[in-house]
Design a protein around this motif. Structure first.
Motif: not given
Length: 764
Positions: A161-168
Motif C-alpha cells: 500500500a506504499c507509494k513508489p519512491c519519487a526519486a527512484n
C-alpha cells in the motif's frame, strides 16, 4: 458494404443471445466514450455486449472476430479495454492483449498484459497482473486464474500500500508482502497469501506460512485479528492474546479476546459496540483466574492494609450507553467496576493507576439558555493506600440546573444555578443539600472610558447531616443536624483601561487599574454551625480568583464580610512580542480563622498575588504566577510554565510549589489532632520534556519529579517513524506511584502499523 454496417452484422452473428451494439468506428477515427458500467448488475454469457473500436475484422471461416485500436467492451457489470481483442465464436473465449484494463464490479481496476476470458468475463486466465484497489493498495502477480468471477488465484504475487519512491520509482516499496501464491475471494472480500515474506526496503524480515487479510475495500469484517505476543511482563510473564472480531450487522459488532499467560491464569474478555440512529452502546468486560497473592502493606497514614480476596476468579466491566430521547433530552450510563486493583494491575486493565473508578447514570436536558442534569454516582477506590472504599460516597441522586437569561429592560442579565444531592457513606458523613444561587449582572460604561460591573447575588443552602463526627467534617458531635445559610452579596467592579501606542506605531500598551468592592454579611466561623463540607475542601486565592465572589472550590463554604480587591494589569504588544502582567491584593474587614492555613488571607491585608506572561517571539512563551507571604517572607504558592523551540525541536517545562499537600488536610481528624503528617510535606514538583519532529521521524521525552519527596513520579518517552504506508512507535513509561504497596514498574510498547493490513503490537 460499408464498415459500420459490416461491424454490426459481424457482431450480431458472433454473439449469443441478444446483442446491443454500438456502430464500429471508421478506420482512423477516434472512439467516443461508451456506456457506463452498471455496478452490481449480475453478468452472464447471455448478457448483451456493447463495444467501441477503431478497427475490426471477422474471419467467417473460423468464426473469429478481431477488434484493434482503443477497444472498449462492456458486458453486465464488467468492462474491458485493450489494444487488441479477439473473440472465438466456437469456444466463447475473448482474448485481450496490450494495455489490458478490466473494471471490476466493485469499481477496482485490474491491469494485465494478456487476458483470456469466457462465461461473461467470469472465467479466464491472465499474465502480468496488476490490481489497483482502495487506499492506494496494489497487488501484482505473474499469472492469474479467475473462476466464476469470485475467485482469483495468483502466482508469485506481491502486495503493498506504499507509494513508489519519487526519486527512484524502480526502488523496492518501503514494505511489501511477497508470496508464492495468493487467492483473492471477491465475494467474501478476503486475500490469502501462502509462503509469504514481509519485505522492508527490499529485505525479507518475517516469514508467514499463510497470511489472510481483508480486502482494502472492507471496513468491517468478521475474522481473527492480529495475534499479540509479548515476551516479558512483571505480572503476566510471556503472554499471548488471540482476538476474534464478529461483525454482527451494519451497526453492531463483538470482539472476543483470549489471553494466555506464563505467570498467572488465563483471561477472556469481550468488547461489544452498537451504533444506532438514536444512541450508542459500548461495553467491555473480562474474567480471569488470577494466581498472584499480594501481601499486606502500610499506607501513607501508617495503617496496615490487607489484600485478601484479590486472587482467584476476578473480573471487570467498563461500558457506556447514551440515548437521545428527543431534541432536548438524552440519557446515559457509564459503568466502571473491577473486582480489585491488583487484578487490574496484573492483567493490564485500562484505568489502573487512577485513585478510583466512577460509575454514573444520568438524564440531561438542553434548552435555550438552560441546562439540567439528574444523575447518580458510585465510586470504587483503587489505591487502598490513601482511599478506603467505605469512605467513598454514593450520590443518589444529584440534580444540577443552570439558567442564563437574556438582557432585561434595565440592561442586566439574570442567571440561576442549583446543585442538590443526597450523599451516603458507609463510613463518614452522610448528608443532603438543597441549594439555590441567583445572580444579576449589570455592566455599563461612562464617558471616562471606565467599565463597571454591578453584581447582585444571593446564595442559599439547606443541609441535613448525619454522623458529622466522621470524615470529612470531623465535628465534635454525634448528633444529626439540620442547618442552612443564606448569603446576599453586592459587588461593584471597575476596569479602567488606558491605551497608548509606542515603537513608532507598531506596538500598543494597555494600562488597566482594576478595583472591586464586595459587601456581604460576615459568614462567621462555620466550624460551630455544623455545616457539612463536600465541595469546598480547598481555598484557592491566586491571580485567577482575585476578583471572584467566592474563592472556595464549591458552595458549601462561602466568602462573607466586607472586602475590597485591587489589581493592576499591564500589557505590552509589539512586532510579535508580548508582556502581560497582573498584580493584586485583597483587603478584608473580618478574618475567618477556620480557613485552611496557607490560604494567603490570614491578615486584613492579604498576601499579594501576581502573574506574568512573557512571549518575546513565537518561539518562546513563559508564564509564572504566585502568592508571596510577607510575614513569613516566603512564597506560599508558585507555578511556572515555559514553552520554547521550533517545529524540529521543542521544549516545555513546569514547576508547582505549595508548602503543604492540601489533599491530606481532611483525611484525619484535624480538629482534634491537627492535620496528618502527610499534609505537612511540601508539594514541590517539576515536570518537563522535549519533542522533535524531522521529516518522517518523531521523538519525545517527558518526566515528572517531586523535589520535596526526592523521587520521580513518572518518566517516559516515545520514538517513532511514519510515512504514507507504515508507522513505528516505541513507547516506554516508568511509573513510580505505589498502589497496593506495589509499583507497576516499566512498560515498553512496540507498535507496527501497516496500512490496509493492521497494527502489530508487542508489550513488555
Amino acid at each position: 458494404m460499408g464498415n459500420a454496417r459490416r461491424g454490426i452484422w459481424i457482431a450480431a452473428t458472433i454473439l449469443t443471445g441478444t446483442a446491443t451494439l454500438a456502430p464500429a468506428m471508421a478506420a482512423g477515427t477516434k472512439a467516443q466514450s461508451g456506456p457506463k458500467v452498471q455496478i452490481g448488475k449480475p453478468t452472464s454469457a447471455a448478457d448483451p455486449v456493447t463495444y467501441l473500436t477503431d478497427h475490426e475484422s471477422y474471419d467467417q471461416k473460423n468464426g473469429i472476430a478481431t477488434w484493434w485500436g482503443n477497444v472498449q467492451v462492456w458486458q453486465g457489470d464488467h468492462a474491458l479495454r485493450a489494444d487488441r481483442i479477439t473473440y472465438d465464436r466456437n469456444t466463447g473465449v475473448m482474448a485481450a492483449r496490450g494495455h489490458v484494463a478490466i473494471v471490476e464490479p466493485d469499481g477496482s481496476t485490474t491491469y494485465a498484459s494478456y487476458v483470456e476470458l469466457s462465461n461473461g468475463m467470469h472465467d479466464g486466465i491472465a499474465t502480468g497482473i496488476y490490481l489497483r484497489m482502495e487506499d492506494n493498495a496494489k497487488l501484482a502477480a505473474n499469472g492469474m486464474r479467475r473462476t466464476g468471477g469470485q475467485i482469483n488465484e495468483m502466482t508469485h504475487a506481491v502486495y503493498t500500500a506504499c507509494k513508489p519512491c519519487a526519486a527512484n520509482p524502480a526502488a523496492p516499496a518501503f514494505w511489501q508482502l511477497r508470496a508464492y501464491g495468493a487467492t483473492q475471494d471477491v465475494e467474501h472480500k478476503r486475500i490469502e497469501f501462502t509462503h509469504a515474506w514481509m519485505d522492508i526496503l527490499g529485505i525479507p524480515v518475517i516469514y508467514f506460512p499463510t497470511f489472510s487479510m481483508s480486502d482494502p475495500t472492507v471496513k468491517r469484517q468478521s475474522g481473527f485479528l492480529t495475534t499479540g505476543i509479548s515476551p516479558h511482563d512483571r505480572w503476566l510473564g510471556t503472554y499471548m492474546t488471540i482476538p476474534y472480531f464478529w461483525a454482527i450487522d451494519d451497526q453492531q459488532d463483538l470482539t472476543v479476546q483470549g489471553l494466555i499467560s506464563s505467570r498467572t491464569g488465563p483471561q477472556i474478555s469481550g468488547l461489544y459496540r452498537n451504533a444506532m440512529n438514536f444512541g450508542k452502546i459500548s461495553a467491555i468486560a473480562g474474567v480471569a483466574y488470577d494466581t498472584h497473592r499480594t501481601s499486606s502493606f502500610v499506607n501513607a497514614f501508617g495503617n496496615d492494609v490487607g489484600s485478601t480476596s484479590e486472587h482467584g476468579i476476578q473480573g471487570y466491566v467498563r461500558g457506556m450507553a447514551e440515548f437521545d430521547i428527543n431534541r432536548w433530552w438524552r440519557a446515559g450510563v457509564n459503568v466502571n467496576l473491577a473486582s480489585s486493583a491488583n487484578y487490574m494491575r496484573d492483567y493490564r486493565i485500562s484505568g489502573y493507576g487512577n485513585e478510583f473508578l466512577n460509575s454514573t447514570a444520568y438524564l440531561e436536558g438542553f434548552g435555550v439558555g438552560a441546562y439540567a442534569r439528574l444523575d447518580g454516582s458510585f465510586f470504587q477506590g483503587l489505591n487502598q493506600g490513601v482511599i478506603h472504599d467505605a469512605e467513598l460516597p454514593y450520590v443518589l441522586p444529584r440534580l444540577t440546573y443552570a439558567f442564563q437569561g437574556k438582557p432585561d429592560a434595565w440592561g442586566g442579565t439574570f442567571s440561576l444555578h442549583t446543585t442538590d444531592f443526597d450523599l451516603y457513606r458507609a463510613s463518614g458523613v452522610s448528608d443532603q443539600r438543597g441549594e439555590v444561587q441567583m445572580n444579576w449582572d449589570r455592566p455599563f460604561r461612562n464617558t471616562l472610558g471606565q467599565i463597571w460591573l454591578l453584581t447582585l447575588r444571593v446564595d442559599s443552602m439547606l443541609y441535613r447531616g448525619n454522623d458529622l463526627y466522621q470524615q470529612p467534617a470531623w465535628y465534635g458531635t454525634g448528633r444529626n443536624h439540620t442547618a442552612g445559610q443564606v448569603l446576599p452579596t453586592i459587588a461593584l467592579k471597575l476596569n479602567w483601561p488606558f491605551l497608548r501606542g509606542f515603537a513608532h506605531g507598531h506596538g500598543t500598551q494597555v494600562f488597566e487599574p482594576v478595583a472591586q468592592i464586595i459587601a456581604a454579611p460576615n459568614s462567621g466561623n462555620s466550624a460551630t454551625r455544623f455545616l457539612p463540607n463536600e465541595d469546598s475542601l480547598s481555598y484557592e486565592f491566586t491571580d485567577t480568583t482575585l476578583f471572584s465572589l467566592n474563592r472556595w472550590q464549591g458552595t458549601d463554604r462561602l466568602d462573607g464580610g466586607l472586602r475590597a480587591n485591587f489589581g493592576l494589569h499591564n500589557n505590552w504588544s509589539w512586532r510579535g512580542h508580548a508582556i502581560d502582567v497582573l498584580i493584586g491584593e485583597s483587603v478584608q474587614e473580618h478574618i475567618q480563622h477556620n480557613r485552611v492555613p496557607y490560604s494567603g488571607l490570614d491578615h486584613t491585608l492579604s498576601d499579594p498575588v501576581g502573574r506574568i506572561r512573557f512571549s518575546p517571539s513565537k518561539f518562546i512563551d513563559l508564564t509564572a504566577r504566585g502568592r508571596y507571604n510577607p510575614w513569613r517572607k516566603a512564597f506560599d504558592y508558585g507555578e511556572g510554565l515555559i514553552s520554547t523551540g521550533v517545529p524540529i525541536f521543542h521544549i516545555n517545562a513546569g514547576y508547582v510549589y505549595e508548602p503543604v499537600t492540601p489533599y491530606y488536610y481532611y483525611a484525619t481528624n484535624y480538629r482534634q489532632n491537627g492535620p496528618t503528617s502527610a499534609w505537612y510535606t511540601p508539594m514541590s514538583e517539576i515536570s518537563g520534556g522535549f519533542s522533535s519532529q524531522w521529516r518522517n521521524y518523531h521523538l519525545s521525552v517527558f518526566g515528572r519529579r517531586s523535589l520535596a519527596r526526592h523521587q520521580f513520579v513518572s518518566l517516559g518517552g516515545d520514538i517513532g517513524y511514519a510515512n504514507d504506508c507504515f508507522g513505528l512507535d516505541i513507547l516506554a513509561i516508568k511509573q513510580y506511584t505505589s498502589i497496593g504497596g506495589q509499583q507497576r514498574n516499566t512498560t515498553v510498547l512496540f507498535n507496527f502499523t501497516f496500512k490496509t493490513i493492521g497494527t502489530f503490537g508487542i508489550n513488555g
